[in-house]
Motif scaffolding. Structure first.
Motif, PDB file in Angstrom:
ATOM      1  N   THR A   1     -69.966  39.171  41.691  1.00 24.09           N
ATOM      2  CA  THR A   1     -69.405  38.926  39.844  1.00 24.09           C
ATOM      3  C   THR A   1     -68.604  37.508  40.950  1.00 24.09           C
ATOM      4  O   THR A   1     -68.818  37.697  42.170  1.00 24.09           O
ATOM      5  CB  THR A   1     -68.351  40.068  40.545  1.00 24.09           C
ATOM      6  OG1 THR A   1     -68.308  41.503  39.948  1.00 24.09           O
ATOM      7  CG2 THR A   1     -67.020  39.930  39.284  1.00 24.09           C
ATOM      8  N   THR A   2     -68.614  36.726  40.051  1.00 22.87           N
ATOM      9  CA  THR A   2     -67.906  34.958  39.728  1.00 22.87           C
ATOM     10  C   THR A   2     -66.416  35.324  39.773  1.00 22.87           C
ATOM     11  O   THR A   2     -66.077  36.143  38.755  1.00 22.87           O
ATOM     12  CB  THR A   2     -68.412  34.652  39.130  1.00 22.87           C
ATOM     13  OG1 THR A   2     -70.232  34.720  39.552  1.00 22.87           O
ATOM     14  CG2 THR A   2     -67.669  33.068  39.196  1.00 22.87           C
TER      15      THR A   2
ATOM     16  N   THR B   1     -68.137  34.133  44.786  1.00 27.36           N
ATOM     17  CA  THR B   1     -69.122  34.773  44.332  1.00 27.36           C
ATOM     18  C   THR B   1     -68.528  35.923  44.861  1.00 27.36           C
ATOM     19  O   THR B   1     -68.731  35.837  46.911  1.00 27.36           O
ATOM     20  CB  THR B   1     -70.393  34.507  44.524  1.00 27.36           C
ATOM     21  OG1 THR B   1     -70.654  33.462  43.377  1.00 27.36           O
ATOM     22  CG2 THR B   1     -70.706  35.749  44.150  1.00 27.36           C
TER      23      THR B   1
ATOM     24  N   ASN C   1     -66.674  28.968  46.291  1.00 21.95           N
ATOM     25  CA  ASN C   1     -67.470  27.820  45.331  1.00 21.95           C
ATOM     26  C   ASN C   1     -67.527  26.554  45.862  1.00 21.95           C
ATOM     27  O   ASN C   1     -68.366  25.831  45.027  1.00 21.95           O
ATOM     28  CB  ASN C   1     -67.201  27.687  43.508  1.00 21.95           C
ATOM     29  CG  ASN C   1     -67.747  28.918  42.943  1.00 21.95           C
ATOM     30  OD1 ASN C   1     -68.586  29.774  43.160  1.00 21.95           O
ATOM     31  ND2 ASN C   1     -66.637  29.333  41.644  1.00 21.95           N
TER      32      ASN C   1
END
Length: 132
Positions: free
Chosen positions: A50-51, A77, A108
């Motif tokens: 999942t981001t 993530t 990120n």
């Protein structure tokens, strides 16, 4: 008095962040938060892959008193989820910084940039002393 670990970073929403050996960031709720919630009976977390966005809701923590949201202190993530919390959510009460961790996130962006936006242990201690 709630335990605040000096080597961690914190959020205004009472999450903690720890850098792991493999470069991810491990996230959980603080000792102060678990005391405020009371006996935790259910934890809902995002799935691996999942981001998540910094500041966004990424799960819920249900106690005998209330349901509280878990917010993402960083963007990235989800790489690992503490699956043991599905059957033993009380580990968050018993060991919020060790066995009760919730997710691990691959960032990120740069780690230093991400944690630079968080509270130091001293800043977090001041925050919770103001709330007591």
């Amino acid at each position: 008095m709630s335990e605040v670990k000096q080597e961690l970073w914190y959020t205004d929403e009472h999450e903690w962040v720890q850098r792991t050996a493999d470069g991810t960031l491990r996230i959980g709720i603080t000792d102060f938060a678990q005391h405020q919630l009371g006996d935790i009976v259910f934890v809902e977390l995002p799935g691996v892959g999942t981001t998540i966005e910094q500041g966004a809701e990424v799960g819920t923590i249900e106690s005998v008193k209330t349901v509280s949201d878990l917010f993402a202190p960083v963007a990235g993530t989800v790489m690992k989820v503490n699956e043991a919390l599905e059957s033993t959510p009380e580990m968050v009460n018993e060991s919020p910084y060790e066995k009760g961790w919730m997710i691990e996130v691959e960032l990120n962006n740069d780690v230093e940039e991400a944690v630079g936006k968080l509270l130091s242990a001293e800043q977090y201690e001041q925050l919770i002393s103001d709330e007591q």
